[in-house]
Scaffold this motif. Structure first.
Motif, PDB file in Angstrom:
ATOM      1  N   SER A  71      41.200  28.219  39.269  1.00 47.11           N
ATOM      2  CA  SER A  71      41.841  29.378  39.888  1.00 47.11           C
ATOM      3  C   SER A  71      42.228  30.418  38.855  1.00 47.11           C
ATOM      4  N   ASP A  72      42.724  29.957  37.693  1.00 50.33           N
ATOM      5  CA  ASP A  72      43.123  30.905  36.651  1.00 50.33           C
ATOM      6  C   ASP A  72      41.915  31.652  36.102  1.00 50.33           C
ATOM      7  N   GLN A  73      40.780  30.964  35.917  1.00 58.14           N
ATOM      8  CA  GLN A  73      39.565  31.626  35.433  1.00 58.14           C
ATOM      9  C   GLN A  73      39.059  32.651  36.445  1.00 58.14           C
ATOM     10  N   LEU A  74      39.068  32.276  37.704  1.00 51.84           N
ATOM     11  CA  LEU A  74      38.618  33.210  38.746  1.00 51.84           C
ATOM     12  C   LEU A  74      39.539  34.422  38.838  1.00 51.84           C
ATOM     13  N   ARG A  75      40.849  34.205  38.723  1.00 57.09           N
ATOM     14  CA  ARG A  75      41.816  35.300  38.790  1.00 57.09           C
ATOM     15  C   ARG A  75      41.626  36.252  37.613  1.00 57.09           C
ATOM     16  N   ALA A  76      41.279  35.714  36.461  1.00 52.16           N
ATOM     17  CA  ALA A  76      41.067  36.562  35.285  1.00 52.16           C
ATOM     18  C   ALA A  76      39.764  37.348  35.401  1.00 52.16           C
ATOM     19  N   ARG A  77      38.755  36.763  36.026  1.00 52.96           N
ATOM     20  CA  ARG A  77      37.436  37.402  36.106  1.00 52.96           C
ATOM     21  C   ARG A  77      37.294  38.339  37.303  1.00 52.96           C
ATOM     22  N   ILE A  78      37.901  38.014  38.451  1.00 51.98           N
ATOM     23  CA  ILE A  78      37.718  38.791  39.672  1.00 51.98           C
ATOM     24  C   ILE A  78      39.044  39.460  40.031  1.00 51.98           C
ATOM     25  N   PRO A  79      39.096  40.785  40.001  1.00 50.64           N
ATOM     26  CA  PRO A  79      40.349  41.470  40.336  1.00 50.64           C
ATOM     27  C   PRO A  79      40.763  41.170  41.784  1.00 50.64           C
ATOM     28  N   GLY A  80      41.993  40.740  41.977  1.00 53.02           N
ATOM     29  CA  GLY A  80      42.515  40.470  43.307  1.00 53.02           C
ATOM     30  C   GLY A  80      42.221  39.087  43.839  1.00 53.02           C
TER      31      GLY A  80
END
Length: 197
Positions: A14-23
């Motif tokens: 989740s942290d990687q996705l949050r850093a890569r995809i805005p929102g």
């Protein structure tokens, strides 16, 4: 990678996705979800004053699927069931589940019966259908219908030769029925006249 023989790598956290995809993940926290008040029973927040909505009158005579315990609290009344088509529709709802083909075939058959009933009613009221204007035949002739189909990728080009038969078949059948009835009546009249004379 999707659709390849290679084994996909480990899923992103989740942290990687949050850093890569805005929102990404904005609705993970229920406090940030606008729909959360709708998802919980809180009359003081929503203003709801009932456990079950008040029923619309006439629900006990409405058709409903046998899968459901009752008709929805609000339902349409614009086209009440009538005649033979209504009886067929009531039978389809009373006897067969929506998961059965018989249910839907009966409803389709009821639609066809309704068309016949409507045409008979129109004739009895002195307002019969006009097959030339109501079938679009006039616009096909005056609106360049044939030229619009030549060298066209339209799907209806392949079956357009059948259209006059499909559209005209009921009218041809009705004309044949009337002609046969008139012929029988004339034959009977002629026989009676011959018997007298």
């Amino acid at each position: 990678m999707a659709y390849t023989a290679e084994k996909p790598g480990p899923r992103a956290t989740s942290d990687q996705l949050r850093a890569r995809i805005p929102g990404w993940g904005v609705d993970l926290d229920p406090r940030d979800r606008p729909s959360v008040p709708k998802e919980r029973f809180a009359p003081e927040v929503t203003g709801a004053h009932w456990d079950f909505p008040e029923r619309q009158p006439g629900y006990d005579t409405r058709e409903r699927s046998i899968e459901h315990a009752f008709v929805t609290p609000v339902f349409g009344t614009a086209a009440p069931l009538k005649g033979l088509s209504g009886a067929v529709r009531r039978y389809a709802y009373r006897r067969y589940s929506e998961g059965r083909a018989a249910h839907w075939l009966l409803l389709i058959g009821a639609d066809r019966i309704d068309v016949v009933e409507s045409r008979i009613r129109a004739v009895l009221q002195g307002k019969p259908d006009n097959p030339v204007t109501e079938s679009g035949l006039r616009s096909e002739i005056t609106g360049h219908g044939g030229s619009a189909r030549r060298r066209s990728p339209r799907a209806d080009v392949k079956h357009q030769w059948l259209d006059p038969f499909v559209s005209g078949a009921p009218w041809i059948a009705a004309a044949g029925f009337v002609a046969a009835a008139v012929g029988r009546r004339k034959t009977r009249a002629q026989k009676r006249e011959d018997a007298r004379g």
